[in-house]
Write a protein that holds these residues in place. Structure first.
Motif, short mmCIF file in Angstrom:
data_model
loop_
_atom_site.label_atom_id
_atom_site.label_comp_id
_atom_site.label_asym_id
_atom_site.label_seq_id
_atom_site.Cartn_x
_atom_site.Cartn_y
_atom_site.Cartn_z
N ILE A 1 12.25 -2.87 18.16
CA ILE A 1 12.14 -1.41 18.02
C ILE A 1 13.21 -0.88 17.07
CG2 ILE A 1 12.33 0.77 19.29
CD1 ILE A 1 11.07 -0.75 21.70
N ARG A 2 14.40 -1.45 17.13
CA ARG A 2 15.44 -1.02 16.20
C ARG A 2 15.05 -1.34 14.76
NH1 ARG A 2 19.46 -3.24 18.49
NH2 ARG A 2 19.78 -5.08 17.19
N ALA A 3 14.47 -2.53 14.55
CA ALA A 3 14.02 -2.89 13.20
C ALA A 3 12.92 -1.94 12.73
CB ALA A 3 13.51 -4.33 13.18
N ALA A 4 12.04 -1.54 13.63
CA ALA A 4 10.96 -0.61 13.27
C ALA A 4 11.53 0.72 12.79
CB ALA A 4 10.04 -0.39 14.47
N GLN A 5 12.66 1.14 13.36
CA GLN A 5 13.28 2.40 12.95
C GLN A 5 14.08 2.23 11.66
OE1 GLN A 5 15.16 2.77 16.89
NE2 GLN A 5 14.22 4.80 17.05
N GLU A 6 14.89 1.18 11.59
CA GLU A 6 15.79 1.00 10.45
C GLU A 6 15.06 0.60 9.18
OE1 GLU A 6 18.59 -1.90 11.75
OE2 GLU A 6 19.68 -0.52 13.08
N GLN A 7 13.95 -0.14 9.30
CA GLN A 7 13.31 -0.72 8.12
C GLN A 7 12.11 0.08 7.62
OE1 GLN A 7 12.78 -4.98 8.43
NE2 GLN A 7 14.82 -5.28 9.26
N MET A 8 11.82 1.20 8.24
CA MET A 8 10.77 2.06 7.68
C MET A 8 11.22 2.53 6.29
SD MET A 8 7.85 3.50 7.93
CE MET A 8 7.42 3.15 9.63
N GLY A 9 10.29 2.44 5.33
CA GLY A 9 10.63 2.83 3.96
C GLY A 9 11.34 1.74 3.18
N THR A 10 11.18 0.47 3.59
CA THR A 10 11.80 -0.65 2.87
C THR A 10 10.73 -1.67 2.47
OG1 THR A 10 12.23 -2.07 4.80
CG2 THR A 10 13.85 -0.34 4.33
N GLN A 11 11.05 -2.48 1.46
CA GLN A 11 10.07 -3.41 0.92
C GLN A 11 10.47 -4.88 0.99
OE1 GLN A 11 8.88 -0.64 -2.77
NE2 GLN A 11 7.39 -2.21 -2.35
N GLY A 12 11.69 -5.19 1.40
CA GLY A 12 12.08 -6.58 1.51
C GLY A 12 12.39 -7.21 0.17
N ASP A 13 12.04 -8.51 0.04
CA ASP A 13 12.37 -9.21 -1.21
C ASP A 13 11.21 -10.12 -1.60
OD1 ASP A 13 12.63 -11.18 0.70
OD2 ASP A 13 14.80 -11.37 0.51
N GLY A 14 11.53 -11.21 -2.31
CA GLY A 14 10.47 -12.14 -2.74
C GLY A 14 9.55 -11.51 -3.76
N ASN A 15 8.24 -11.67 -3.54
CA ASN A 15 7.26 -11.17 -4.52
C ASN A 15 6.80 -9.75 -4.22
OD1 ASN A 15 5.69 -11.61 -2.27
ND2 ASN A 15 4.12 -12.80 -3.32
N HIS A 16 7.49 -9.05 -3.35
CA HIS A 16 7.13 -7.65 -3.06
C HIS A 16 7.57 -6.77 -4.22
CE1 HIS A 16 7.32 -8.86 1.46
NE2 HIS A 16 6.23 -9.29 0.85
N PHE A 17 6.79 -5.72 -4.49
CA PHE A 17 7.06 -4.93 -5.69
C PHE A 17 6.59 -3.49 -5.53
CE2 PHE A 17 2.87 -6.95 -6.49
CZ PHE A 17 2.09 -5.82 -6.66
N LEU A 18 7.02 -2.66 -6.47
CA LEU A 18 6.47 -1.33 -6.70
C LEU A 18 6.05 -1.29 -8.16
CD1 LEU A 18 7.83 2.05 -5.41
CD2 LEU A 18 6.99 1.82 -7.76
N PHE A 19 4.77 -1.02 -8.40
CA PHE A 19 4.17 -1.14 -9.73
C PHE A 19 3.64 0.23 -10.15
CE2 PHE A 19 0.32 -1.68 -12.27
CZ PHE A 19 0.53 -2.78 -13.09
N VAL A 20 3.87 0.59 -11.42
CA VAL A 20 3.35 1.84 -11.97
C VAL A 20 2.52 1.50 -13.20
CG1 VAL A 20 3.92 4.08 -12.98
CG2 VAL A 20 5.31 3.18 -11.09
N GLY A 21 1.34 2.09 -13.30
CA GLY A 21 0.47 1.83 -14.44
C GLY A 21 -0.56 2.92 -14.63
N ARG A 22 -1.51 2.64 -15.51
CA ARG A 22 -2.58 3.61 -15.77
C ARG A 22 -3.94 2.96 -15.59
NH1 ARG A 22 -1.15 8.48 -18.00
NH2 ARG A 22 0.80 8.61 -19.20
N SER A 23 -4.86 3.70 -15.02
CA SER A 23 -6.23 3.23 -14.85
C SER A 23 -6.96 3.22 -16.18
CB SER A 23 -6.96 4.14 -13.86
OG SER A 23 -8.36 3.98 -13.97
N ARG A 24 -7.61 2.11 -16.50
CA ARG A 24 -8.44 2.05 -17.72
C ARG A 24 -9.64 2.97 -17.58
NH1 ARG A 24 -9.11 -4.28 -19.52
NH2 ARG A 24 -6.87 -4.81 -19.43
N THR A 25 -10.13 3.12 -16.39
CA THR A 25 -11.35 3.90 -16.17
C THR A 25 -11.09 5.39 -16.30
OG1 THR A 25 -12.21 2.21 -14.70
CG2 THR A 25 -13.22 4.39 -14.54
#
Length: 470
Positions: A200-224
């Motif tokens: 439960i503590r992890a559920a509170q503290e880690q909300m809004g986090t992404q961890g490490d490894g191959n996790h990412f935040l990507f920004v781009g444009r739709s071709r369509t």
């Protein structure tokens, strides 16, 4: 005077009669000695207690090698892929021996993920009346979410996202935490697998986090549409890892009792037991937490960038799905059938990233029977991090990044490039996309061309204290 002394019965006597030590043992021993005090013959006492000797559990033997087969949706294009496929086949053949398993499939992005007999990345396993925690892995509900941000400036979105998101181990510090709803926390407290102070503590503290490894935040444009899009990739973090550990412990008890010849990593919880129902419910709660986690990052970024949100949808690829009495375990595989979840209302579309220098694919699943209804979750790998570093030769990770992502805004949260996430560490994106179409695993309906991405990067290696020291 008559001698009324007698030698009391003990635990060794009960075990010699066939009783199994456990919580009931003290009560059984007290009853036996009470009868002995009352003058009953030992043979009669043994007979009276015989009805309480547990029936030996039914032993479930693994399947014969090759008796349960799996579908291959992967055609190797070179020697590296041939070696990779040989390893994937070896581990999947061992997985198929698990006695609950009724079928399987591998995706074009398949690659090994542990010792032989461990479900590979890009693997799908169907099991009857069984949930296998090891087949969704510790990164439960690893998933992707996309938000259409309209005509927002991608550069402004990247800057806002860099201020908002959080990569790396642990959670957000006090004063910077995102709110977790009381209803969601109450759901944790109401489930025996999740009602744990650390979870439960992890559920509170880690909300809004992404961890490490191959996790990412990507920004781009739709071709369509030409509109800006933001995509996040991460799983359930600490809460999911703790559920996985608790689930494996329970599954191991069933394995030791009912199928000791089954590989430990493929232990299962019978779905129709009290434990199985509770674990299934816990998975759904963790799924809700993970979706909320994505939403929190998207909403905060949107507000920081002063952007307006259009549609938003998501899908998971490390999870268990139920169709009738069959439980489908997707390890790095994305469900491709309509209505795979109650909140999967995106016209059957799902998200498949390839690498940071290539477009993210928006696809519509085909529910292909030769893939058990799944499609890939990404590009996959043909070799290890160590082998990739060897192949870079004299090039540093920083030099390779510049060469492989020219023109893109790529940021590493820790400041140091993670070589294992370079585009060259993944299978060729064009080949994976071509196999998605050639095997009819999904229909590609849009491409989100990259502007930039944020990743954890090479995080500091923490010094561990020697065992026994605090």
């Amino acid at each position: 005077m008559e001698d009324l002394t007698f030698t009391p019965l003990n635990g060794r006597d009960l075990k010699s009669w066939g009783h199994v030590p456990g919580p009931q043992f003290p009560h059984l021993l007290a009853r036996a000695n009470q009868m002995l005090e009352e003058g009953k013959d030992v043979k009669d006492i043994r007979n009276d207690l015989s009805s309480e000797i547990p029936i030996p559990p039914e032993q479930i033997e693994p399947h014969e090698m090759g008796s349960v087969t799996f579908h291959e949706n992967l055609i190797p294009a070179d020697a590296d892929e041939e070696k990779n496929l040989a390893k994937v086949r070896e581990t999947m053949r061992a997985v198929m021996q698990t006695p609950t398993v009724v079928g399987g499939a591998i995706m074009p992005d398949a690659c090994p993920a542990g010792p032989i007999g461990t479900i590979p990345v890009g693997g799908v396993v169907a099991a009857k009346n069984a949930i296998h925690p090891g087949m969704h892995s510790a990164d439960i509900c690893c998933s992707l979410m996309m938000t259409d941000l309209g005509d927002a400036d991608p550069a402004a979105v990247m800057d806002a996202a860099a201020r908002v998101t959080h990569f790396g181990p642990g959670g957000r510090p006090q004063g910077q935490r995102f709110t977790v709803s009381l209803d969601l926390l109450d759901a944790f407290r109401g489930n025996p697998f999740l009602n744990n102070a650390k979870t439960i503590r992890a559920a509170q503290e880690q909300m809004g986090t992404q961890g490490d490894g191959n996790h990412f935040l990507f920004v781009g444009r739709s071709r369509t549409t030409g509109r800006t899009a933001m995509i996040t990739h991460h799983g359930s973090r600490g809460p999911g890892a703790k559920l996985y550990k608790a689930g494996m412990e329970v599954a191991e008890k069933y394995r030791r009792r009912h199928s000791p010849k089954t590989l430990k990593q493929n232990a299962w919880i019978p779905a129709d037991t009290e434990d199985g129902c509770a674990y299934w419910d816990a998975l759904q709660i963790i799924r809700k937490w993970t979706k909320t986690n994505h939403n929190s990052i998207h909403q905060a970024t949107m507000e920081a960038a002063q952007a307006s949100a259009g549609e938003r949808f998501w899908n998971e690829h490390n999870f268990v799905f139920r169709r009738g009495d069959v439980y489908l375990h997707g390890k790095g595989a994305t469900p491709g059938w309509s209505g795979f979840a109650a909140d999967a209302d995106a016209g059957g579309r799902t998200i498949i990233p390839l690498n940071m220098a290539e477009p993210v694919l928006i696809v519509r699943g085909t529910d292909a029977p030769h893939a058990l209804g799944f499609s890939p979750h990404g590009a996959g790998r043909n070799w290890s991090r160590t082998e990739h570093m060897r192949r870079l030769g004299a090039n540093t990770a920083e030099e390779a990044l510049i060469e492989e992502t020219a023109g893109l805004d790529v940021r590493f949260h820790a400041g140091k490039v993670d070589a294992s996430e370079l585009p060259s560490s993944y299978k060729p994106a064009t080949a994976v996309a071509a196999q998605i179409e050639s095997f009819n695993l999904a229909e590609i309906v849009d491409w989100i061309d990259p502007y930039g991405s944020i990743m954890a990067g090479d995080m500091p290696r923490f010094i561990r204290r020697p065992k026994g020291r605090r």
